[in-house]
Scaffold this active site. Structure first.
Site: not given
Ligand code: BDP
Length: 675
Positions: A364, A290, A392
């Site tokens: 993820d 990333e 998240e």
């Protein structure tokens, strides 16, 4: 009238025992406490017992170096017991290792002993004993020998040095960098107490997306102050460095891991760190992922970077946790396959001291994923498991979602790497390969909010992570019950209602967000609400449509042998099972298959109807939690009661929104197969 509480005391909220029989037993057995330790450990144990015992027992208790006159508690390391000839003959102290402890009745039935080989293990044992009292266990004939199954049990903070927290939903960072090292927030100690009470023995202080300043001498001196507090509770410090620190912080022209001056820079940096923090744990590294710098920027590979760093710590026995969260889609167009393809060829190339750190699933931290296929596929490399405590993708600090059942699903999953019984947990704890080192990392959900986690129920996930890291064979039910009794009440109505709410809450969240193996259909960036139509990201695999692949024919990502063939990364018999629509577990159906709209599931319902069944069920569950909570009014202090009630109301609105958006969106594709 119950006294209002703000949640600050977490599960260390010592309360008077309201069960008369137990109270009598405890009072009879704990007349006084003798602590046979040196200054620091003595202070820590005395501080905690002073807080806990007078309240729990509702009487004054003598606690000191010679507290016991009649029946009582004796707390001391094996060495100190021996000095006083207080040997326990049946005990082989090696069984406890460095971190385990023993709690045992001895001397007829007149005393209870808490002992361990090290001071910090003694503290863990003391917290364990308090937990027995807090949860009203019988302590007559108590005999507990308890050791951790995983060596490094780390809480990882995605905290930035400006005080913000990536994916943090409970305020600002706990670390007040502008005050440190001179001003010490009392919260550091309370944080250490909470961690130690559940066996966490390491803290990674900063974000995986790291800033070089964290390695500067100025910051290291601040970190020393934290290390000094945490050390006495058995907690070591770890850091996440940016891979290009030699160029960013030093003044080198490159951070190429193969260059001698880069190696020298790291070596000198490590020597500096260890001169200040002799028990420093090591580094966690996000590299070539990333947009983060990494060895690939210099034509190298993961092992070049990881080995260079571990070599720099060689004299000090530090470790490197090298993250496998790397998905370069030039390796494979299916993001779920990338880490496996990138890392498996490197098995055997990592030096001792390097762990490859693998998230629970291959994409993820989604509400549900099958376990990551790297587990079992790198037998020569110790793999650390990374879990995300901060929610998240699971409603953040708004939704009540108890995560232990999700983590258990992963830990208990059989990889079949060496035949039946090759579970993820046995790979992580090292027992499958007889590894000498093991590690587990949880991305923390703590912050500066008074109740630490934003939602009172999010505290349960911090707690459950620590308990499972210590012993992954504990059940999510038992952990749940312990936590409720310590955090809310021992009243059976309260325990039963909350237990029921919590235990189904994860499955319900999966149902109203991403049932049947759907994944990554959240709104862009913040990942809170639903956006299955999203198709505007800068990378294809950041779009929702990339993952669900809805079209007129059906729904789901074809990862079977007729599609991306991700199933081939799993061992037999799993790859066959995942490959075959008829026997693929339905919870992973749309993860592995593009399923036709008129396909009938085991319930007899067609795909769209089955989806609807799950979305409806998820929403209903939240309504049920709201109702159950309401029934507890008056049994919970009103401050915490209202706080949770408000959150549940929002959760219900959110769950309906997920339902409506997803149903509305998928309906367009399902066409006339919708009743
Ligand atoms: C993702 C998060 C991102 C993290 C990344 C990681 O969205 O903020 O930086 O994981 O784990 O889940 O590196």
């Amino acid at each position: 009238m119950l006294i209002n509480e703000d949640g600050y005391r977490l599960w260390l909220r010592y309360q008077k025992i309201n069960d008369d029989i137990r109270l009598l037993q405890y009072r009879k057995m704990i007349d006084g406490v003798t602590i046979l330790e040196n200054e620091q450990t003595f202070d820590i144990i005395k501080y905690e017992l002073d807080l806990a015992l007078p309240v729990i027992l509702d009487k004054q208790v003598g606690i000191g170096r010679t507290g016991v006159t009649g029946r009582g508690l004796v707390v001391g390391t094996i060495d100190n017991l021996r000095k006083l000839n207080l040997d326990i003959p049946e005990l082989d102290s090696r069984e406890m290792g460095n971190e385990g402890f023993l709690i045992r009745q001895y001397d007829g039935d007149s005393n209870i002993l808490i002992t361990a080989n090290s001071n910090t293990a003694l503290i863990t044992g003391m917290f364990h004993f308090l937990r027995r009292l807090q949860t009203h266990h019988d302590i007559q004939n108590i005999d507990i020998l308890n050791t951790p199954r995983i060596h490094r049990r780390l809480l990882c903070h995605w905290d930035n040095i400006d005080g913000s927290i990536e994916r943090g939903y409970a305020g600002r960072s706990l670390w007040k960098w502008n005050e440190l090292p001179n001003k010490i927030d009392p919260r550091y100690r309370d944080y250490a107490r909470a961690c130690a009470s559940i066996g966490i023995n390491g803290v990674i202080l900063n974000n995986v997306n790291s800033q070089p300043e964290i390695l500067s001498t100025e910051y290291l001196l601040k970190i020393v102050a934290l290390a000094d507090i945490f050390r006495s509770y058995g907690i070591r410090i770890y850091l996440s460095p940016p891979f290009n620190a030699p160029a960013q912080l030093g003044s080198l022209r490159t951070s190429d891991p193969r260059k001698p001056d880069v190696k020298r820079w790291w070596k000198e940096k490590m020597d500096e760190i260890y001169s200040l923090i002799p028990d420093f744990g090591g580094f966690q590294v996000k590299a070539s992922s990333e947009g983060q710098p990494g060895p690939h920027d210099y034509g190298g590979n993961h092992h070049d970077g990881a080995n260079m760093l571990v070599e720099a710590m060689h004299d000090h026995n530090g470790i490197v946790l090298w993250r496998a969260f790397v998905y370069d889609t030039t390796i494979d167009k299916d993001r779920a396959k990338c880490a496996y393809k990138g890392f498996v060829p490197l098995d055997g190339k990592f030096d001792p001291g390097v762990f490859v750190q693998v998230k629970n699933g291959p994409v993820d931290f989604q509400p549900r994923e099958p376990f990551h296929p790297l587990f079992g596929a790198m037998p020569k490399t110790p793999l650390a498991l990374e879990l995300q405590i901060t929610q998240e993708y699971l409603g953040q600090a708004v939704h009540l979602v108890y995560l232990a059942p999700m983590w258990k699903e992963v830990l208990d999953a059989d990889t079949f790497a060496y035949g039946e019984g090759s579970t993820v947990s046995r790979i992580v704890d090292g027992s499958l390969y007889a590894n000498t080192e093991s590690a587990i990392v949880g991305v923390s959900n703590t912050g500066s909010d008074r109740n630490w986690c934003g939602h009172h129920f999010a505290q349960a996930n911090w707690y459950a992570f620590g308990r499972l890291a210590w012993d992954h064979y504990l059940s999510s039910e038992d952990i749940c019950e312990e936590w409720i009794r310590m955090t809310w009440s021992n009243d059976p109505d309260v325990v039963n209602s909350i237990r029921k709410m919590m235990l189904g809450s994860w499955e319900a969240c999966v149902d109203y967000m991403t049932p049947l193996g759907l994944h990554h259909i959240t709104q862009e960036g913040h990942h809170y609400g639903p956006d299955p139509a999203f198709n505007g990201a800068s990378r294809e695999d950041w779009n929702s449509v990339y993952y669900h692949r809805a079209d007129k024919e059906g729904l789901g990502f074809n990862r079977s042998s007729s599609g991306s063939n991700a199933i081939s990364q799993y061992f037999s018999p799993l790859h066959k099972q995942f490959d075959d629509l008829a026997i693929c577990p339905e919870k992973y159906l749309l993860w592995f298959h593009h399923v036709l709209w008129d396909y009938r599931l085991s319930s007899g319902r067609m795909l769209f109807e089955e989806l609807k069944h799950h979305y409806d069920g998820g929403v209903e569950y939240v309504a049920g939690m709201k109702k159950a909570w309401k029934s507890l009014q008056g049994k919970i202090d009103s401050q915490r009661f209202e706080h949770v009630q408000n959150k549940l109301e929002t959760q219900e609105v959110n769950a309906k929104f997920w339902h409506d958006v997803c149903m509305g969106y998928f309906r367009q594709f399902a066409g006339d197969r919708v009743s």
